[in-house]
Design an enzyme around this catalytic site. Structure first.
Site, PDB file in Angstrom:
ATOM      1  N   MET A  30      41.502  38.966  31.626  1.00  0.00           N
ATOM      2  CA  MET A  30      42.244  39.806  30.729  1.00  0.00           C
ATOM      3  C   MET A  30      42.090  38.627  29.610  1.00  0.00           C
ATOM      4  O   MET A  30      42.814  39.425  28.158  1.00  0.00           O
ATOM      5  CB  MET A  30      43.661  40.442  30.991  1.00  0.00           C
ATOM      6  CG  MET A  30      43.796  41.331  31.863  1.00  0.00           C
ATOM      7  SD  MET A  30      44.548  42.556  31.853  1.00  0.00           S
ATOM      8  CE  MET A  30      46.916  41.270  31.781  1.00  0.00           C
ATOM      9  N   HIS A  37      40.654  29.634  34.612  1.00  0.00           N
ATOM     10  CA  HIS A  37      40.070  30.740  34.920  1.00  0.00           C
ATOM     11  C   HIS A  37      38.520  29.769  34.945  1.00  0.00           C
ATOM     12  O   HIS A  37      37.806  30.431  35.359  1.00  0.00           O
ATOM     13  CB  HIS A  37      40.007  31.256  33.429  1.00  0.00           C
ATOM     14  CG  HIS A  37      40.968  32.732  32.870  1.00  0.00           C
ATOM     15  ND1 HIS A  37      42.015  31.889  32.154  1.00  0.00           N
ATOM     16  CD2 HIS A  37      41.412  33.840  33.759  1.00  0.00           C
ATOM     17  CE1 HIS A  37      42.709  33.005  32.347  1.00  0.00           C
ATOM     18  NE2 HIS A  37      42.898  33.911  33.173  1.00  0.00           N
ATOM     19  N   GLN A  61      47.569  48.234  33.655  1.00  0.00           N
ATOM     20  CA  GLN A  61      48.376  47.047  34.355  1.00  0.00           C
ATOM     21  C   GLN A  61      49.552  47.455  33.833  1.00  0.00           C
ATOM     22  O   GLN A  61      50.307  46.493  34.646  1.00  0.00           O
ATOM     23  CB  GLN A  61      47.301  46.786  34.498  1.00  0.00           C
ATOM     24  CG  GLN A  61      46.859  45.569  34.248  1.00  0.00           C
ATOM     25  CD  GLN A  61      46.047  44.711  35.010  1.00  0.00           C
ATOM     26  OE1 GLN A  61      44.693  44.489  35.497  1.00  0.00           O
ATOM     27  NE2 GLN A  61      46.483  43.745  35.669  1.00  0.00           N
ATOM     28  N   GLY A 147      42.095  34.499  41.297  1.00  0.00           N
ATOM     29  CA  GLY A 147      43.039  33.296  41.566  1.00  0.00           C
ATOM     30  C   GLY A 147      44.115  33.964  42.327  1.00  0.00           C
ATOM     31  O   GLY A 147      44.120  34.781  42.212  1.00  0.00           O
ATOM     32  N   ASP A 150      48.118  34.969  41.526  1.00  0.00           N
ATOM     33  CA  ASP A 150      48.599  36.417  41.099  1.00  0.00           C
ATOM     34  C   ASP A 150      48.245  37.330  43.586  1.00  0.00           C
ATOM     35  O   ASP A 150      47.562  37.529  43.301  1.00  0.00           O
ATOM     36  CB  ASP A 150      47.852  37.443  40.647  1.00  0.00           C
ATOM     37  CG  ASP A 150      47.493  37.083  39.617  1.00  0.00           C
ATOM     38  OD1 ASP A 150      48.638  37.570  38.881  1.00  0.00           O
ATOM     39  OD2 ASP A 150      47.276  36.395  38.955  1.00  0.00           O
ATOM     40  N   LEU A 184      49.230  27.411  35.983  1.00  0.00           N
ATOM     41  CA  LEU A 184      49.217  28.065  34.272  1.00  0.00           C
ATOM     42  C   LEU A 184      48.803  29.294  34.430  1.00  0.00           C
ATOM     43  O   LEU A 184      48.434  29.800  35.440  1.00  0.00           O
ATOM     44  CB  LEU A 184      47.180  27.151  34.655  1.00  0.00           C
ATOM     45  CG  LEU A 184      47.321  26.624  34.717  1.00  0.00           C
ATOM     46  CD1 LEU A 184      45.731  25.314  33.832  1.00  0.00           C
ATOM     47  CD2 LEU A 184      47.960  25.370  33.427  1.00  0.00           C
ATOM     48  N   SER A 186      48.339  32.920  30.832  1.00  0.00           N
ATOM     49  CA  SER A 186      48.120  33.274  30.193  1.00  0.00           C
ATOM     50  C   SER A 186      49.327  33.110  29.211  1.00  0.00           C
ATOM     51  O   SER A 186      49.762  33.576  28.377  1.00  0.00           O
ATOM     52  CB  SER A 186      47.301  34.179  29.732  1.00  0.00           C
ATOM     53  OG  SER A 186      46.035  34.640  30.280  1.00  0.00           O
TER      54      SER A 186
HETATM   55  O1  PAF Z   1      44.230  38.525  37.148  1.00  0.00           O
HETATM   56  C1  PAF Z   1      43.633  39.491  35.906  1.00  0.00           C
HETATM   57  O2  PAF Z   1      43.751  39.358  35.032  1.00  0.00           O
HETATM   58  C2  PAF Z   1      43.606  40.688  35.706  1.00  0.00           C
HETATM   59  O3  PAF Z   1      44.986  41.485  36.749  1.00  0.00           O
HETATM   60  C3  PAF Z   1      42.421  41.380  36.285  1.00  0.00           C
HETATM   61  C4  PAF Z   1      42.122  40.956  38.025  1.00  0.00           C
HETATM   62  C5  PAF Z   1      41.189  41.051  35.981  1.00  0.00           C
HETATM   63  C6  PAF Z   1      42.774  43.341  36.369  1.00  0.00           C
HETATM   64  O4  PAF Z   1      42.520  43.296  35.272  1.00  0.00           O
END
Ligand code: PAF
Length: 281
Positions: A30, A37, A61, A147, A150, A184, A186
């Site tokens: 995102m 990332h 989401q 990652g 989550d 880490l 965002s």
């Molecule tokens: O982990 C994320 O940044 C988001 O949930 C994803 C997997 C890009 C889906 O929008």
């Protein structure tokens, strides 16, 4: 680096690569990209001929009172990080391209989506599963990189990929921490200096739970209690949930056996942080 902004342009690009025999790795994000990332991109780069990164702040989401509109969108810095990491294509679809007028179809991974983070964020994993499936259909990669920060998201996506016979390998990548232990994210950018200083207590609480698991007589209950008590020592945090789960099912284990993980989410001010840690007996 190619920049694509529509499903048809990214589909055409990756189809031309596949036709030439190249494998494709995909890192969905995102944006507001950081070192975690970057580590996903680097792994994708090592394991594939071509790498696509998507940046899409997915409205589906976010709950109605969540941070969709203020979620950071540093487009130029994100593109620069992708370029430095050697990404071959950056895919940045507009919300109207992803969810055109009349959009009605959603993906629900039953049972995995309504507990833990899903209990506090109703509809969150439905939004995640829906956008990830759409992105996979558009990019058609060989490998998908997510990652472990989550962890529930990773489990939901793995389940969806298996249940729907998606022709993609889901690669879970280790969580990346700052030197003081904070995972880490965002959303760490939302923290004030004093909140940032207090934030590593979340990781320390998980470590306390993991240590308890190694003690004689430990049970799932004592592990959770030890971690919660440790977090309670940092009053800046308000606990959302802290659960010991079986990594495969996300259910509470009857005993301390199997692949186990502590999952947690907690608020510091208005910012909700998540973290997790494997637990070994
Ligand atoms: O982990 C994320 O940044 C988001 O949930 C994803 C997997 C890009 C889906 O929008």
């Amino acid at each position: 680096m190619h920049i694509a902004s529509t499903p048809s342009s990214i589909r055409k690009l990756t189809a031309s690569w596949r036709k030439a025999g190249a494998s494709v790795g995909f890192v969905p994000t995102m944006g507001a990209l950081h070192e975690a990332h970057r580590s996903l991109m680097e792994r994708a780069k090592r394991e594939n001929d071509r790498v696509v990164v998507s940046v899409f702040v997915n409205p589906k989401q976010f709950g109605p009172n969540e941070d969709y509109s203020r979620y950071p969108r540093p487009a130029a810095a994100d593109a620069a990080l992708c370029r430095r990491a050697g990404t071959d294509a950056l895919y940045r679809p507009a919300p109207a391209a992803m969810y055109p007028e009349g959009f009605r179809t959603h993906v629900e991974v039953e049972g995995f989506s309504d507990r833990h983070c899903g209990a506090s964020r109703p509809g969150h994993f439905r939004g995640v599963a829906t956008v990830v499936l759409k992105l996979l259909n558009q990019v058609a990669p060989d490998r998908l990189y997510l990652g472990e920060k989550d962890f529930q998201q990773l489990t939901v996506v793995r389940r969806m990929a298996s249940d729907l016979d998606l022709p993609v390998k889901v690669v879970g990548c280790a969580l990346v921490r700052a030197e003081d232990g904070l995972a880490l994210s965002s959303r760490n950018a939302y923290l004030s200096p004093s909140q940032r200083a207090a934030a590593p207590a979340l990781y320390r609480a998980l470590q306390e739970g993991a240590r308890e698991a190694g003690r004689r007589g430990a049970t799932p209950d004592t592990v959770e209690r030890a971690a919660r008590a440790a977090l309670a020592r940092t009053p800046a945090f308000r606990l959302d949930y802290l659960s010991l789960v079986d990594e495969r099912t996300l259910e509470r284990p009857a005993s301390l056996s199997g692949p186990l993980r502590l999952l947690t989410a907690a608020f510091i001010g208005n910012t909700r942080l998540i973290d997790n840690l494997p637990v070994h007996r």
